[in-house]
Design an enzyme around this catalytic site. Structure first.
Site, PDB file in Angstrom:
ATOM      1  N   VAL A 120      -0.167   4.413   4.740  1.00  0.00           N
ATOM      2  CA  VAL A 120      -0.783   3.201   5.279  1.00  0.00           C
ATOM      3  C   VAL A 120       0.265   2.360   6.002  1.00  0.00           C
ATOM      4  O   VAL A 120       0.037   1.845   7.107  1.00  0.00           O
ATOM      5  CB  VAL A 120      -1.440   2.384   4.145  1.00  0.00           C
ATOM      6  CG1 VAL A 120      -1.797   0.974   4.620  1.00  0.00           C
ATOM      7  CG2 VAL A 120      -2.692   3.089   3.634  1.00  0.00           C
ATOM      8  N   GLY A 121       1.444   2.230   5.402  1.00  0.00           N
ATOM      9  CA  GLY A 121       2.503   1.426   5.989  1.00  0.00           C
ATOM     10  C   GLY A 121       3.020   1.986   7.297  1.00  0.00           C
ATOM     11  O   GLY A 121       3.337   1.230   8.226  1.00  0.00           O
ATOM     12  N   CYS A 171       3.727  -0.168  -8.365  1.00  0.00           N
ATOM     13  CA  CYS A 171       4.673   0.408  -7.407  1.00  0.00           C
ATOM     14  C   CYS A 171       6.055   0.520  -8.034  1.00  0.00           C
ATOM     15  O   CYS A 171       6.885   1.299  -7.567  1.00  0.00           O
ATOM     16  CB  CYS A 171       4.719  -0.411  -6.126  1.00  0.00           C
ATOM     17  SG  CYS A 171       4.935  -2.165  -6.385  1.00  0.00           S
ATOM     18  N   GLU A 178       5.502  -3.352   1.714  1.00  0.00           N
ATOM     19  CA  GLU A 178       5.790  -3.004   0.325  1.00  0.00           C
ATOM     20  C   GLU A 178       5.029  -1.729   0.014  1.00  0.00           C
ATOM     21  O   GLU A 178       3.842  -1.760  -0.320  1.00  0.00           O
ATOM     22  CB  GLU A 178       5.372  -4.141  -0.613  1.00  0.00           C
ATOM     23  CG  GLU A 178       6.081  -5.454  -0.357  1.00  0.00           C
ATOM     24  CD  GLU A 178       7.558  -5.421  -0.688  1.00  0.00           C
ATOM     25  OE1 GLU A 178       8.031  -4.398  -1.236  1.00  0.00           O
ATOM     26  OE2 GLU A 178       8.247  -6.411  -0.403  1.00  0.00           O
ATOM     27  N   GLY A 199       0.818  -1.201   0.000  1.00  0.00           N
ATOM     28  CA  GLY A 199       0.000   0.000   0.000  1.00  0.00           C
ATOM     29  C   GLY A 199       0.851   1.250   0.000  1.00  0.00           C
ATOM     30  O   GLY A 199       2.049   1.213  -0.287  1.00  0.00           O
ATOM     31  N   SER A 200       0.241   2.341   0.360  1.00  0.00           N
ATOM     32  CA  SER A 200       0.941   3.629   0.379  1.00  0.00           C
ATOM     33  C   SER A 200       1.865   3.723   1.583  1.00  0.00           C
ATOM     34  O   SER A 200       1.730   2.967   2.555  1.00  0.00           O
ATOM     35  CB  SER A 200      -0.080   4.775   0.431  1.00  0.00           C
ATOM     36  OG  SER A 200      -0.756   4.773   1.680  1.00  0.00           O
TER      37      SER A 200
END
Length: 510
Positions: free
Chosen positions: A244-245, A296, A262, A240-241
């Site tokens: 979010v991470g 990504c 990731e 995710g972004s």
């Protein structure tokens, strides 16, 4: 559509399964899935409840007690059968991925092929879960380390790869003896449901218990948070972004859980004076516009030596003018739609901002309308002349925007520009100069988790560990020795003698 029925997709679907059985909750709201390709309603999905989630966790815990005792090669045999079944369903699942997400049919089929490939890889890995032996300083002692299954592994995947990222994690985790709970993006749940249906066939044929492969579709604010906070889940893999991470990493770390992150990429390609431009162009264009810039590993920045800048610019403009944009199920088209209208707005806002900062839009940037573009999600990929220090260039925009950045002097200057962002996923250099290539791959070269020479930034092979550094998260999935993240490491010492010598010669007599 025929491929929907082949995959068991109904007009109305349910959002949680512990393997072969589906919970039939109807109280948590309905996801309406519209294709970004046509704007048409594909199907609906009833979201899972917290009660569904708890049921799945308990079944997964029970399944783990069984699955961890199955010999790894036997676990690999189940994964092998999943790979065979995916081969049978590849045309249908590839179409669904394309239709639901918007990537081209070739990319949709390629994503399913990645699932097949990782199954094959995992089958081999099931016989290679190696530990190490070490020499002991004490007589008549042997030391070694080994790896044991962790337990429940949760995979939280993003919309841009609706099925492949799940398989990178779940198939490796499965041969390691773990069970998997998958929470897919709510933007592309149908591909996950179809995958669950395919796997369920193998589970049934082998009379395996519920809970080895589970699926839960629901809100991030409820089910997502439950997963992050659940101490019964030792490892969570999240795609995710960066935002979010960051949140996920904090929550998981507070309970001493493990995470594979990731996150964002701001991937650059360096073009040196002696680069083979004929080779470089296809890689640049595919990297920038493939999946409509929603990978990504998409190419965001092109760092070009001033001596070849005019020629590269001219070649790119020619290539972009030849791009065919339209229905992703039509194999003649190169570029499909963005995932939704929010993504279109992000694309437009980024172009507005870069122009305000001094960038020059030299191609594309329009929202397309008219016949074939009724969904409102189609845009023309953009090329912008910019500087690396622009705030918007420093940000990952999940859309087909390629920034052209000029450099002068030696390769060190290009590398400094390349590394001058907070993300560190994928990188590439096109050069026939051995010294420049080796510098790019050296300790003071690219600071990314992936560094390529004379190929683009996207299209990573499953045999290599996938992941990045800095705000990309630092996790690794898929190949190489990434399997170790899904296991707990244990050091063992065996005394086969008749006395008890202590380490470092310590004497302790009683």
């Amino acid at each position: 559509m025929n491929f929907l029925s082949k995959l068991g997709i109904e007009k109305v679907n349910f959002g949680s399964s512990s393997g072969r059985k589906w919970n039939r909750t109807k109280t948590e709201g309905v996801l309406k899935i519209n294709s970004p390709a046509t704007g048409e309603l594909v199907a609906t999905v009833h979201q899972a409840s917290e009660s569904d989630y708890e049921k799945i966790i308990l079944q997964a815990q029970t399944a783990f007690k069984y699955w961890r005792k199955v010999p790894p090669p036997k676990r690999g045999e189940i994964v092998r059968q999943i790979g065979i079944r995916l081969r049978e369903y590849k045309p249908y699942l590839g179409m669904l991925v394309s239709y639901e997400m918007g990537k081209s049919l070739q990319e949709g089929l390629g994503e399913v092929q990645e699932m097949i490939d990782i199954c094959d890889f995992a089958v081999g890995q099931s016989r290679q879960l190696y530990g190490y032996t070490m020499t002991s300083e004490r007589p008549n002692h042997r030391m070694y380390d080994q790896y044991h299954p962790l337990g429940i592994v949760a995979t939280i995947s993003a919309f841009n790869f609706p099925v492949a990222v799940f398989s990178w994690n779940a198939m490796i985790a499965a041969v390691c003896g773990d069970v998997n709970i998958w929470k897919p993006s709510s933007k592309v749940p149908l591909s996950a449901i179809a995958t669950q249906n395919i796997i369920a066939q193998v589970l049934k044929e082998n009379d395996l218990p519920e809970g080895i492969f589970s699926l839960v579709i629901g809100k991030g604010s409820t089910l997502g948070e439950k997963i992050l906070n659940d101490k019964r889940i030792p490892l969570i893999s999240i795609t995710g972004s960066t935002k979010v991470g960051q949140h996920a990493a904090e929550v998981i770390a507070r309970r001493f859980g493990k995470s594979i992150l990731e996150l964002g990429g701001n991937n650059g390609i360096i073009i040196t004076p002696d680069a083979d431009l004929k080779m470089a162009m296809p890689a640049i264009v595919f990297g920038a516009v493939g999946t409509c810039g929603q990978r990504c590993t998409s190419t965001r920045r092109l760092i070009i030596h001033e001596s070849v800048y005019p020629k590269v610019k001219e070649s790119l403009l020619k290539a972009y003018k030849s791009l065919k944009i339209g229905d992703p199920l039509d194999e003649k088209n190169h570029v499909g739609p963005l995932i939704d209208k929010d993504a279109v707005k992000m694309f437009v806002d980024a172009l507005t901002k870069v122009k305000m900062e001094g960038g020059k839009l030299i191609y594309g940037g329009e929202i397309l309308s008219g016949k074939g573009f009724e969904s409102g999600c189609y845009v023309s990929p953009a090329i912008v002349e910019a500087k690396n220090e622009y705030e918007i260039v420093q940000t990952e925009t999940f859309a087909p925007i390629l920034y052209l950045i000029k450099y002068s002097g030696e390769i060190e200057n290009a590398i400094e520009i390349h590394n001058g962002v907070v993300q560190g996923l994928s990188s590439s250099i096109f050069s026939n100069n051995l010294r420049d290539v080796e510098r790019f791959l050296s300790v003071d070269g690219s600071d990314c988790g992936i560094a390529n020479v004379n190929i683009g930034t996207s299209g990573a092979e499953i045999g290599g560990a996938f992941g990045g550094e800095k705000e990309t998260g630092g996790g690794r999935e898929s190949g190489s020795d990434a399997w170790k993240a899904y296991m707990r490491r244990q050091t063992n010492t065996i005394n086969y003698g008749t006395t008890l010598p202590l380490a470092q010669g310590i004497k302790f007599e009683i």
